[in-house]
Scaffold this motif. Sequence first.
Motif, PDB file in Angstrom:
ATOM      1  N   ARG A 275       0.831  -1.211   0.000  1.00 35.13           N
ATOM      2  CA  ARG A 275       0.000   0.000   0.000  1.00 35.13           C
ATOM      3  C   ARG A 275       0.861   1.254   0.000  1.00 35.13           C
ATOM      4  N   ILE A 276       1.939   1.252   0.783  1.00 35.09           N
ATOM      5  CA  ILE A 276       2.826   2.418   0.859  1.00 35.09           C
ATOM      6  C   ILE A 276       3.617   2.563  -0.435  1.00 35.09           C
ATOM      7  N   LEU A 277       4.094   1.438  -0.995  1.00 33.48           N
ATOM      8  CA  LEU A 277       4.895   1.515  -2.214  1.00 33.48           C
ATOM      9  C   LEU A 277       4.050   1.933  -3.430  1.00 33.48           C
ATOM     10  N   ASN A 278       2.808   1.462  -3.462  1.00 38.15           N
ATOM     11  CA  ASN A 278       1.947   1.830  -4.597  1.00 38.15           C
ATOM     12  C   ASN A 278       1.609   3.312  -4.603  1.00 38.15           C
ATOM     13  N   ASN A 279       1.542   3.917  -3.437  1.00 38.41           N
ATOM     14  CA  ASN A 279       1.275   5.350  -3.389  1.00 38.41           C
ATOM     15  C   ASN A 279       2.387   6.162  -4.044  1.00 38.41           C
ATOM     16  N   HIS A 280       3.608   5.642  -4.039  1.00 37.82           N
ATOM     17  CA  HIS A 280       4.740   6.321  -4.655  1.00 37.82           C
ATOM     18  C   HIS A 280       5.116   5.705  -6.007  1.00 37.82           C
ATOM     19  N   GLY A 281       4.371   4.700  -6.459  1.00 38.50           N
ATOM     20  CA  GLY A 281       4.670   4.052  -7.740  1.00 38.50           C
ATOM     21  C   GLY A 281       5.951   3.254  -7.725  1.00 38.50           C
ATOM     22  N   LEU A 282       6.293   2.624  -6.578  1.00 39.09           N
ATOM     23  CA  LEU A 282       7.558   1.904  -6.446  1.00 39.09           C
ATOM     24  C   LEU A 282       7.370   0.421  -6.181  1.00 39.09           C
ATOM     25  N   MET A 283       6.157  -0.095  -6.302  1.00 33.79           N
ATOM     26  CA  MET A 283       5.932  -1.510  -6.022  1.00 33.79           C
ATOM     27  C   MET A 283       6.639  -2.368  -7.076  1.00 33.79           C
ATOM     28  N   PRO A 284       7.492  -3.317  -6.659  1.00 37.52           N
ATOM     29  CA  PRO A 284       8.189  -4.171  -7.638  1.00 37.52           C
ATOM     30  C   PRO A 284       7.196  -4.988  -8.464  1.00 37.52           C
ATOM     31  N   ASN A 285       7.485  -5.116  -9.759  1.00 35.76           N
ATOM     32  CA  ASN A 285       6.602  -5.808 -10.683  1.00 35.76           C
ATOM     33  C   ASN A 285       7.444  -6.666 -11.625  1.00 35.76           C
ATOM     34  N   PRO A 286       7.135  -7.950 -11.750  1.00 31.65           N
ATOM     35  CA  PRO A 286       7.944  -8.798 -12.642  1.00 31.65           C
ATOM     36  C   PRO A 286       7.887  -8.348 -14.101  1.00 31.65           C
ATOM     37  N   LYS A 287       6.742  -7.786 -14.522  1.00 31.05           N
ATOM     38  CA  LYS A 287       6.620  -7.351 -15.911  1.00 31.05           C
ATOM     39  C   LYS A 287       7.504  -6.153 -16.223  1.00 31.05           C
ATOM     40  N   GLN A 288       7.837  -5.350 -15.220  1.00 30.68           N
ATOM     41  CA  GLN A 288       8.700  -4.193 -15.422  1.00 30.68           C
ATOM     42  C   GLN A 288      10.161  -4.486 -15.121  1.00 30.68           C
ATOM     43  N   GLY A 289      10.474  -5.725 -14.757  1.00 28.32           N
ATOM     44  CA  GLY A 289      11.860  -6.114 -14.504  1.00 28.32           C
ATOM     45  C   GLY A 289      12.384  -5.756 -13.134  1.00 28.32           C
ATOM     46  N   SER A 290      11.525  -5.302 -12.245  1.00 32.32           N
ATOM     47  CA  SER A 290      11.983  -4.946 -10.892  1.00 32.32           C
ATOM     48  C   SER A 290      11.976  -6.126  -9.938  1.00 32.32           C
ATOM     49  N   VAL A 291      11.459  -7.258 -10.347  1.00 39.80           N
ATOM     50  CA  VAL A 291      11.540  -8.513  -9.578  1.00 39.80           C
ATOM     51  C   VAL A 291      12.398  -9.465 -10.400  1.00 39.80           C
ATOM     52  N   THR A 292      13.624  -9.695  -9.956  1.00 35.06           N
ATOM     53  CA  THR A 292      14.567 -10.450 -10.761  1.00 35.06           C
ATOM     54  C   THR A 292      15.535 -11.202  -9.866  1.00 35.06           C
ATOM     55  N   LYS A 293      16.160 -12.224 -10.472  1.00 30.78           N
ATOM     56  CA  LYS A 293      17.199 -12.979  -9.778  1.00 30.78           C
ATOM     57  C   LYS A 293      18.590 -12.450 -10.094  1.00 30.78           C
ATOM     58  N   ASP A 294      18.718 -11.743 -11.214  1.00 26.11           N
ATOM     59  CA  ASP A 294      20.004 -11.165 -11.605  1.00 26.11           C
ATOM     60  C   ASP A 294      20.175  -9.833 -10.873  1.00 26.11           C
ATOM     61  N   VAL A 295      20.748  -9.920  -9.681  1.00 33.69           N
ATOM     62  CA  VAL A 295      20.823  -8.750  -8.810  1.00 33.69           C
ATOM     63  C   VAL A 295      21.774  -7.704  -9.354  1.00 33.69           C
ATOM     64  N   MET A 296      22.932  -8.112  -9.813  1.00 33.61           N
ATOM     65  CA  MET A 296      23.964  -7.183 -10.262  1.00 33.61           C
ATOM     66  C   MET A 296      23.466  -6.339 -11.455  1.00 33.61           C
ATOM     67  N   LYS A 297      22.882  -7.003 -12.450  1.00 30.11           N
ATOM     68  CA  LYS A 297      22.416  -6.275 -13.633  1.00 30.11           C
ATOM     69  C   LYS A 297      21.246  -5.349 -13.298  1.00 30.11           C
ATOM     70  N   ALA A 298      20.341  -5.813 -12.436  1.00 32.49           N
ATOM     71  CA  ALA A 298      19.179  -4.998 -12.088  1.00 32.49           C
ATOM     72  C   ALA A 298      19.613  -3.723 -11.380  1.00 32.49           C
ATOM     73  N   VAL A 299      20.585  -3.809 -10.499  1.00 33.24           N
ATOM     74  CA  VAL A 299      21.043  -2.619  -9.776  1.00 33.24           C
ATOM     75  C   VAL A 299      21.758  -1.655 -10.715  1.00 33.24           C
ATOM     76  N   LYS A 300      22.587  -2.181 -11.591  1.00 35.89           N
ATOM     77  CA  LYS A 300      23.291  -1.308 -12.535  1.00 35.89           C
ATOM     78  C   LYS A 300      22.316  -0.579 -13.469  1.00 35.89           C
ATOM     79  N   ASP A 301      21.307  -1.315 -13.964  1.00 34.67           N
ATOM     80  CA  ASP A 301      20.313  -0.674 -14.847  1.00 34.67           C
ATOM     81  C   ASP A 301      19.504   0.388 -14.097  1.00 34.67           C
ATOM     82  N   ALA A 302      19.219   0.101 -12.824  1.00 31.62           N
ATOM     83  CA  ALA A 302      18.468   1.082 -12.042  1.00 31.62           C
ATOM     84  C   ALA A 302      19.308   2.325 -11.781  1.00 31.62           C
TER      85      ALA A 302
END
Length: 393
Positions: A275-302
């Motif tokens: 509820r708190i994350l959705n108010n700021h538009g920060l909820m992780p979503n697998p379709k947007q690539g924010s839920v991933t197992k490749d931690v290193m690449k996800a952080v660099k892209d972010a």
Amino acid sequence: MAAMKLLLSQARRKALTKPFSFSFPQIHRVFSSSPSSDSNPSPPPNESPKKLEPVSYAAKPTDAASPPEDRSTWTREEIRYTKDTPSLTPVSYAHRVAPLPEDRVANEEDRERTPEEMEMERKRIELENRARRRFLRATAVEEDTSSLPLPTLLKPELKHGKKPIFDLMEAIREIKGNAKAKFDETLEAHVRLGIEKGRSELIVRGTLALPHSVKKDVRVAFFAEGSDAEDAKAAGADVVGGLELIEEILKSGKIDFDRCLATPKMMPRVYKISRILNNHGLMPNPKQGSVTKDVMKAVKDAKAGHTKFRMDKTSILHVPLGKMSFPEDALRENVGAFMNALLLAKPAGLKKTSKYAGYVNAFHLCSTMGKGYPVSIQSLSRAADHYTKLQLK
């Protein structure tokens, strides 16, 4: 007996020599016992007939001689029912009869004309019409020349009102040349998709990392535990945590990061603060690539600055793709990266054989304060292929 005597006396007076005969009215008068039979007896022979004397009556006075009546003393009923209106005399008009064709007098104009005369009449009418047109044309030109404005440059009108479609590089040059605002304008892409509005299962959304973007300090939070948390810290994540971080956000309700990532194992626990994350538009979503197992690449892209895109209710995408201060080649690579991400986000339920047929109906580029330019799909496809080749190298 008296009647018989009277009858014989009359016959003797007339000296009747014929046998006696009489009509029915005479019998009725003779044998009638009414007093009318004796009222008009014939005069005796010694008496002379009486002469009729004329009788004269006084003349009736005329209207002019009669004194006018005083109507001032009349009552309303007397005035109402007095009929003193003058009588209308009938008017008679002469009888009018329509003339018949045979009564018409034949004139020279009514006679039948020969073909030569008809041809001469036609030529005469044509000459009169030509002279009339020349006169009207000459007067119209004279009137217009006196009130003509100064000469102005007229822009050519497009056929059927359709705008010309530009190549990608031509559109970028036109946009950069027309960007005259006092600030650094943004290059915007507006894509009209061929997806029905009511079909929510075919929604298009995703994220992309632009090859050339404005560098900003982006704070990245990563929800992970164990080795994934260590990899996130090594990649440069600003906030890393598990249950402790979730409980802290749940109590305070404050967020001090710009991007939020998580591993699939942590997602059931992250739902507590959804509820708190959705108010700021920060909820992780697998379709947007924010839920991933490749931690290193996800952080660099972010950290590099990912751009999100999502289809609105009218099946249109609005995405910023750089600044006007960037070179033309850099903007072309950004457009190619967006087209590659758009193809990856294509819904599976959209049954079309080609890449773009039925998926991308129109693509327009514009600046923040400038007009839009339609771009051809062929040039966009070449830009996406060029970006893919650069990534493979």
